[in-house]
Scaffold this motif. Structure first.
Motif, short mmCIF file in Angstrom:
data_model
loop_
_atom_site.label_atom_id
_atom_site.label_comp_id
_atom_site.label_asym_id
_atom_site.label_seq_id
_atom_site.Cartn_x
_atom_site.Cartn_y
_atom_site.Cartn_z
N PRO A 1 0.82 -1.22 0.00
CA PRO A 1 0.00 0.00 0.00
C PRO A 1 0.85 1.27 0.00
CG PRO A 1 0.17 -0.83 2.22
CD PRO A 1 0.91 -1.82 1.34
N PHE A 2 0.26 2.35 -0.45
CA PHE A 2 0.96 3.64 -0.35
C PHE A 2 0.97 4.08 1.12
CE2 PHE A 2 0.54 8.22 0.21
CZ PHE A 2 1.71 8.67 -0.41
N CYS A 3 2.12 4.57 1.58
CA CYS A 3 2.24 5.06 2.95
C CYS A 3 3.15 6.27 2.97
CB CYS A 3 2.78 3.97 3.88
SG CYS A 3 2.97 4.51 5.60
N GLU A 4 2.56 7.43 3.27
CA GLU A 4 3.35 8.67 3.20
C GLU A 4 4.45 8.75 4.24
OE1 GLU A 4 -0.43 9.75 5.59
OE2 GLU A 4 0.18 8.42 3.95
N TRP A 5 4.37 7.93 5.31
CA TRP A 5 5.40 7.98 6.34
C TRP A 5 6.76 7.50 5.82
CZ3 TRP A 5 5.06 10.51 10.76
CH2 TRP A 5 3.79 10.83 11.23
N PHE A 6 6.74 6.75 4.74
CA PHE A 6 7.99 6.28 4.16
C PHE A 6 8.73 7.40 3.42
CE2 PHE A 6 6.38 2.09 5.11
CZ PHE A 6 7.54 1.37 5.37
N LEU A 7 8.11 8.57 3.35
CA LEU A 7 8.84 9.73 2.80
C LEU A 7 10.08 10.03 3.64
CD1 LEU A 7 8.98 12.19 0.86
CD2 LEU A 7 7.66 13.46 2.58
N ILE A 8 9.98 9.77 4.95
CA ILE A 8 11.09 10.09 5.86
C ILE A 8 12.35 9.30 5.51
CG2 ILE A 8 11.85 10.08 8.28
CD1 ILE A 8 8.90 10.60 9.03
N PRO A 9 12.30 7.95 5.44
CA PRO A 9 13.52 7.24 5.03
C PRO A 9 13.89 7.51 3.58
CG PRO A 9 11.69 5.71 5.28
CD PRO A 9 11.24 7.01 5.86
N TYR A 10 12.89 7.78 2.73
CA TYR A 10 13.19 8.07 1.33
C TYR A 10 14.06 9.31 1.20
CZ TYR A 10 12.45 8.51 -3.71
OH TYR A 10 12.64 8.60 -5.06
N LEU B 1 12.61 -0.18 1.23
CA LEU B 1 11.16 -0.35 1.36
C LEU B 1 10.43 0.92 0.96
CD1 LEU B 1 10.88 -2.33 4.73
CD2 LEU B 1 10.46 -3.20 2.42
N SER B 2 11.01 2.06 1.29
CA SER B 2 10.34 3.34 1.01
C SER B 2 10.12 3.55 -0.48
CB SER B 2 11.16 4.51 1.58
OG SER B 2 12.32 4.78 0.81
N THR B 3 11.03 3.06 -1.31
CA THR B 3 10.86 3.25 -2.76
C THR B 3 9.56 2.60 -3.25
OG1 THR B 3 12.07 1.22 -3.34
CG2 THR B 3 13.36 3.24 -3.07
N MET B 4 9.15 1.51 -2.60
CA MET B 4 7.94 0.80 -3.01
C MET B 4 6.70 1.34 -2.30
SD MET B 4 9.59 -3.03 -3.26
CE MET B 4 10.72 -2.80 -1.87
N LYS C 1 27.02 0.18 12.29
CA LYS C 1 26.76 -0.60 11.08
C LYS C 1 25.33 -1.14 11.09
CE LYS C 1 31.60 -2.01 10.66
NZ LYS C 1 32.56 -3.14 10.60
N ALA C 2 24.85 -1.52 12.28
CA ALA C 2 23.48 -2.01 12.40
C ALA C 2 22.49 -0.89 12.06
CB ALA C 2 23.23 -2.54 13.81
N PHE C 3 22.80 0.33 12.50
CA PHE C 3 21.93 1.47 12.18
C PHE C 3 21.90 1.72 10.67
CE2 PHE C 3 21.70 6.00 11.09
CZ PHE C 3 20.41 6.28 11.51
N VAL C 4 23.06 1.66 10.03
CA VAL C 4 23.13 1.87 8.58
C VAL C 4 22.33 0.78 7.86
CG1 VAL C 4 24.63 1.94 6.56
CG2 VAL C 4 25.33 3.07 8.67
N LEU C 5 22.45 -0.47 8.33
CA LEU C 5 21.69 -1.56 7.74
C LEU C 5 20.19 -1.31 7.87
CD1 LEU C 5 21.45 -4.35 6.46
CD2 LEU C 5 21.68 -5.35 8.74
N PHE C 6 19.76 -0.89 9.06
CA PHE C 6 18.35 -0.60 9.28
C PHE C 6 17.89 0.52 8.35
CE2 PHE C 6 15.19 2.13 11.44
CZ PHE C 6 14.14 1.23 11.50
N ALA C 7 18.71 1.57 8.25
CA ALA C 7 18.37 2.71 7.38
C ALA C 7 18.26 2.26 5.93
CB ALA C 7 19.41 3.81 7.52
N VAL C 8 19.17 1.41 5.49
CA VAL C 8 19.17 0.93 4.11
C VAL C 8 17.91 0.10 3.83
CG1 VAL C 8 20.31 -0.71 2.55
CG2 VAL C 8 21.64 1.05 3.73
N ILE C 9 17.55 -0.76 4.78
CA ILE C 9 16.33 -1.57 4.61
C ILE C 9 15.11 -0.67 4.49
CG2 ILE C 9 14.78 -3.20 5.76
CD1 ILE C 9 17.29 -4.53 6.94
N MET C 10 15.02 0.33 5.35
CA MET C 10 13.88 1.25 5.31
C MET C 10 13.87 2.07 4.03
SD MET C 10 12.13 0.57 7.95
CE MET C 10 10.97 1.93 7.88
#
Length: 225
Positions: free
Chosen positions: A61-70, A185-188, A173-182
């Motif tokens: 689904p579209f979710c505007e909150w993913f604008l933040i990690p994007y 996901l944000s692109t979709m 490194k764990a933070f960067v990994l989390f950020a990368v995953i988010m």
């Protein structure tokens, strides 16, 4: 406090060829990229672009909150390049090289097989500040030139370089990994990319990884024989 390996206070354009500053010439790769980005965005009409879609797109689904990690992606790129330029020149060269390779391969795809996605919502169910920002993003960034996703490719490259940095604590490194995953996901969830674009970015990253870290993998391979 960590001591920078290069004192950039001494930098002048005339010193760009000096050994201590010559690595900065790699940043000109961004100039080439933005030129090609402008050309592909403005001279390849959406009508000739091939639409990309897969079943996962209908489940997300579209979710505007993913604008933040994007949007955080932009800061992560700048911060990573600046950090490595200050504290690990080899890491800087590898990261910028990784970015340039993925840029080249993606632009080649955009030109030889132009793509678009038709996933953006016609209207926002919940109008708020974030959806206003998304609408602004949609207006300045077209839905063409999407496969593979550079948001995904850069992010994977950034984590690859950070994960090999021995002087950084595992928690970062764990933070960067989390950020990368988010970010991926944000692109979709932002409907900026199809899931196809995400999967298409993976082989692009594998090619860049093989080129940028060929020396390390080759040494490991020889050691195993």
């Amino acid at each position: 406090m960590r001591t920078p390996v290069v004192d950039y206070r001494e930098f002048r354009l005339k010193k760009l060829n000096d050994p201590q500053f010559s690595h900065l010439k790699l940043l000109f790769g961004w100039v080439v990229y933005f030129v090609f980005f402008f050309l592909t965005e403005n001279f390849i009409p959406a009508e000739v672009c091939h639409p990309v879609h897969m079943f996962l797109d209908d489940w997300i689904p579209f979710c505007e909150w993913f604008l933040i990690p994007y949007v955080f992606w932009y800061g992560l790129i700048v911060f990573s390049l600046v950090w490595f330029a200050r504290y690990n020149i080899d890491g800087f060269k590898r990261l910028q090289g990784y970015i340039m390779i993925t840029q080249f391969l993606a632009m080649l795809c955009y030109i030889l097989y132009p793509t678009r996605q038709d996933l953006r919502p016609a209207e926002f169910v919940n109008e708020n500040f974030l959806t206003d920002c998304v609408a602004l993003l949609y207006s300045v960034d077209t839905n063409t030139g999407v496969c593979p996703s550079l948001h995904v490719a850069y992010s994977i490259g950034i984590f690859s370089v950070w994960s090999k940095e021995k002087t950084v604590h595992w928690s970062y490194k764990a933070f960067v990994l989390f950020a990368v995953i988010m970010i991926c996901l944000s692109t979709m969830f932002m409907k900026q990319h199809s899931a196809v674009d995400f999967f298409a970015a993976i082989p692009v990253c594998l090619i860049a990884e093989a080129i940028i870290y060929r020396d390390r993998y080759w040494k490991k391979g020889k050691g195993a024989i």
